[in-house]
Design an enzyme around this catalytic site. Structure first.
Site, PDB file in Angstrom:
ATOM      1  N   GLY A 247      89.489  23.361  -7.132  1.00 36.24           N
ATOM      2  CA  GLY A 247      88.800  22.083  -7.207  1.00 36.24           C
ATOM      3  C   GLY A 247      89.599  20.935  -7.787  1.00 36.24           C
ATOM      4  N   GLY A 291      93.233  25.105  -3.557  1.00 34.07           N
ATOM      5  CA  GLY A 291      93.413  25.029  -2.105  1.00 34.07           C
ATOM      6  C   GLY A 291      93.973  23.664  -1.752  1.00 34.07           C
ATOM      7  NE  ARG A 329      88.271  16.035   3.333  1.00 38.13           N
ATOM      8  CZ  ARG A 329      88.570  15.066   2.509  1.00 38.13           C
ATOM      9  NH1 ARG A 329      89.442  14.142   2.839  1.00 38.13           N
ATOM     10  NH2 ARG A 329      88.016  15.015   1.308  1.00 38.13           N
ATOM     11  CB  CYS A 360      81.425   9.796  23.385  1.00 37.67           C
ATOM     12  SG  CYS A 360      82.576   9.538  24.723  1.00 37.67           S
ATOM     13  CD  GLU A 361      78.913  11.512  18.025  1.00 34.28           C
ATOM     14  OE1 GLU A 361      78.253  10.889  17.169  1.00 34.28           O
ATOM     15  OE2 GLU A 361      78.440  12.339  18.806  1.00 34.28           O
ATOM     16  CE1 TYR A 389      88.771  23.085   2.176  1.00 33.62           C
ATOM     17  CE2 TYR A 389      89.818  21.507   0.706  1.00 33.62           C
ATOM     18  CZ  TYR A 389      89.261  22.746   0.926  1.00 33.62           C
ATOM     19  OH  TYR A 389      89.185  23.642  -0.104  1.00 33.62           O
TER      20      TYR A 389
HETATM   21  C1  PLP Z   1      86.895  25.862  -1.612  1.00 38.60           C
HETATM   22  C2  PLP Z   1      87.081  26.836  -2.681  1.00 38.60           C
HETATM   23  C3  PLP Z   1      88.223  26.787  -3.480  1.00 38.60           C
HETATM   24  C4  PLP Z   1      89.286  25.735  -3.333  1.00 38.60           C
HETATM   25  O1  PLP Z   1      88.867  24.472  -3.663  1.00 38.60           O
HETATM   26  P1  PLP Z   1      89.906  23.258  -3.657  1.00 38.60           P
HETATM   27  O2  PLP Z   1      89.074  22.093  -4.005  1.00 38.60           O
HETATM   28  O3  PLP Z   1      90.461  23.172  -2.283  1.00 38.60           O
HETATM   29  O4  PLP Z   1      90.952  23.552  -4.666  1.00 38.60           O
HETATM   30  C5  PLP Z   1      88.373  27.751  -4.449  1.00 38.60           C
HETATM   31  N1  PLP Z   1      87.447  28.726  -4.615  1.00 38.60           N
HETATM   32  C6  PLP Z   1      86.355  28.797  -3.861  1.00 38.60           C
HETATM   33  C7  PLP Z   1      85.389  29.887  -4.085  1.00 38.60           C
HETATM   34  C8  PLP Z   1      86.119  27.865  -2.879  1.00 38.60           C
HETATM   35  O5  PLP Z   1      85.015  27.942  -2.137  1.00 38.60           O
END
Ligand code: PLP
Length: 430
Positions: A247, A291, A329, A360-361, A389
């Site tokens: 996160g 991630g 996004r 087409c949006e 993402y």
């Molecule tokens: C999406 C997710 C992450 C990664 O989140 P990021 O914001 O991309 O770092 C880690 N753990 C779980 C369980 C997730 O669903």
């Protein structure tokens, strides 16, 4: 530039990982996803270095592969000694097809199907992060049927409001993910997992949201989880591992200034040490699951400008040859991006435009009223920080082919995911 892998060369062209983006667009066509391998590897190494420094090496970063998933990324993660988390049979299949070590995989998800759980047990996936009571019972039954012991984590809702976008906030009680602490559900789940045969309850997991800039929610979550561990310990349930989730926010817009990840890690580790001391807990083995912050800043998307439509007194639409199919996004949650005219990257950004896709949006926009360098049909636009993402959220809406993904390393490029063809689009049609 918002990412360290980006620069402008002597021709005034945007570069990524030392490669000229105008040359990349000419060689591979547009739309084109481009990622810098060095930036990805550096992010992995920085997380590993933080774990070494702040937890004495007693921990492991897991790459959250939903951010960007294909075989090559798993090969890179394996080489970097990372673990990986997967959230579906498809991600698991991809990881294994790339030779990623099964024992370093964590399998997440709020509704893993029985077929997915079976596949995971068959392939000796290291850890299942259980989300609900039904899953615990299913896992115990499958363990008996297959003669297995399953390493289980419990996903806990620590109840933290991470001040992020509502759609991607998951730590609070009203979430489809995990066991709630406040209601006693988490404690009940721990007792159940502890007592069910075939399960080995080794850890707890939380993930409080995504694109979070503040440090406090992470610290608070760690504290809440450790207190819960201490409570379970008093009941005779020993938990030895703690997964604090991902996160960490990245820089999408120039005005955003996320903390260096090292600072995140140091502060959270301080909270972990203090809480363990106060609760007389042995420091658990720590996992984190970044991630976005591993792949996001390492990627850009290149497009060719088609029509430029000026509506006097309203706005100027710049239409590109991709859009919500390769990057949904903005359409989903008004995500911010920096856009650059890649072949005029040295010029001032004084042209206010709305970048529109070709679907087409009316909502198929990449960014509204954003400042870019002057552009006209045939110019190359670069949307920055699209490594996470984007490709994984892409679709074939309007039967638009997914673009290829090119990986750049020290100025050299290679295709890591081929672009789709019209035949690919019809492959499953009867
Ligand atoms: C999406 C997710 C992450 C990664 O989140 P990021 O914001 O991309 O770092 C880690 N753990 C779980 C369980 C997730 O669903």
């Amino acid at each position: 530039m918002i990412s360290t892998c980006l620069d402008v060369n002597e021709k005034g062209h945007l570069t990524i990982g030392g490669a000229d983006t105008v040359d990349l667009a000419a060689a591979y066509g547009t739309p084109l996803y481009v990622m810098d391998e060095t930036a990805i590897r550096e992010a992995c190494r920085s997380y590993k270095a933080s774990i070494d420094e702040f937890y004495g090496g007693k921990g492991l970063p897991l790459y959250a592969s939903k951010a960007f998933c294909c075989k090559e990324i798993y090969r890179i993660m394996a080489e970097e000694g990372m673990g990986a988390d997967v959230v579906s049979g498809g991600e698991l299949y991809t990881a294994l097809a790339a030779g990623f070590p099964a024992d370093k995989i964590f399998f997440h998800g709020n509704n893993k199907t029985e077929a997915e759980l079976k596949l995971a047990l068959e392939k000796n996936v290291g850890t299942i992060v259980a989300d609900n009571m039904t899953e615990l019972h299913t896992l115990s039954r499958l363990a008996a049927e297959m003669g297995r012991r399953v390493r289980v984590f419990l996903r806990i809702k620590p109840g933290i409001d991470a001040h992020t976008h509502n759609f991607i906030r998951t730590g609070q009680i009203d979430s489809k993910f995990g066991f709630a602490l406040e209601t006693g559900e988490a404690e009940e789940a721990a007792r159940l997992a502890h007592s069910l045969s075939g399960l080995e309850l080794v850890g707890l997991h939380c993930h409080i949201g995504s694109q979070i800039f503040e440090l406090d929610p992470f610290c608070l979550a760690a504290e809440v989880m450790l207190r819960f561990m201490a409570r379970l310990q008093k009941e005779g349930i020993q938990i030895k591992e703690l997964n604090l989730g991902g996160g960490f926010g990245i820089r999408y817009k120039e005005e955003e200034h996320p903390q260096p990840y090292h600072a995140f890690m140091e502060k959270v580790a301080g909270t972990v040490a203090a809480t363990c001391a106060a609760e007389k807990l042995e420091t658990p083995y720590i996992y984190i699951e970044p991630g976005r912050s591993i792949v996001g800043p390492a990627g850009i998307t290149l497009y060719t400008v088609g029509a430029v439509k000026d509506i006097p007194g309203v706005r100027t639409y710049v239409s590109i040859d991709g859009g919500m199919t390769d990057n949904p996004r903005y359409a989903l949650y008004q995500a911010g991006y920096e856009v650059i005219t890649a072949n005029k990257a040295g010029k001032p950004r004084n042209f206010t435009v709305t970048v529109a896709g070709k679907c087409c949006e009316s909502g198929d926009l990449i960014q509204e009223n954003t400042k870019i360098q002057y552009c006209e049909p045939g110019d190359i636009l670069a949307v920055l920080a699209t490594g996470a993402y984007n490709y994984t959220m892409s679709s074939n809406y309007n039967r638009i082919c997914r673009p290829p993904v090119v990986m750049v390393k020290d100025g050299e490029a290679r295709v890591i995911v081929k672009g789709e063809t019209y035949e690919d689009l019809c492959r499953n049609d009867m």
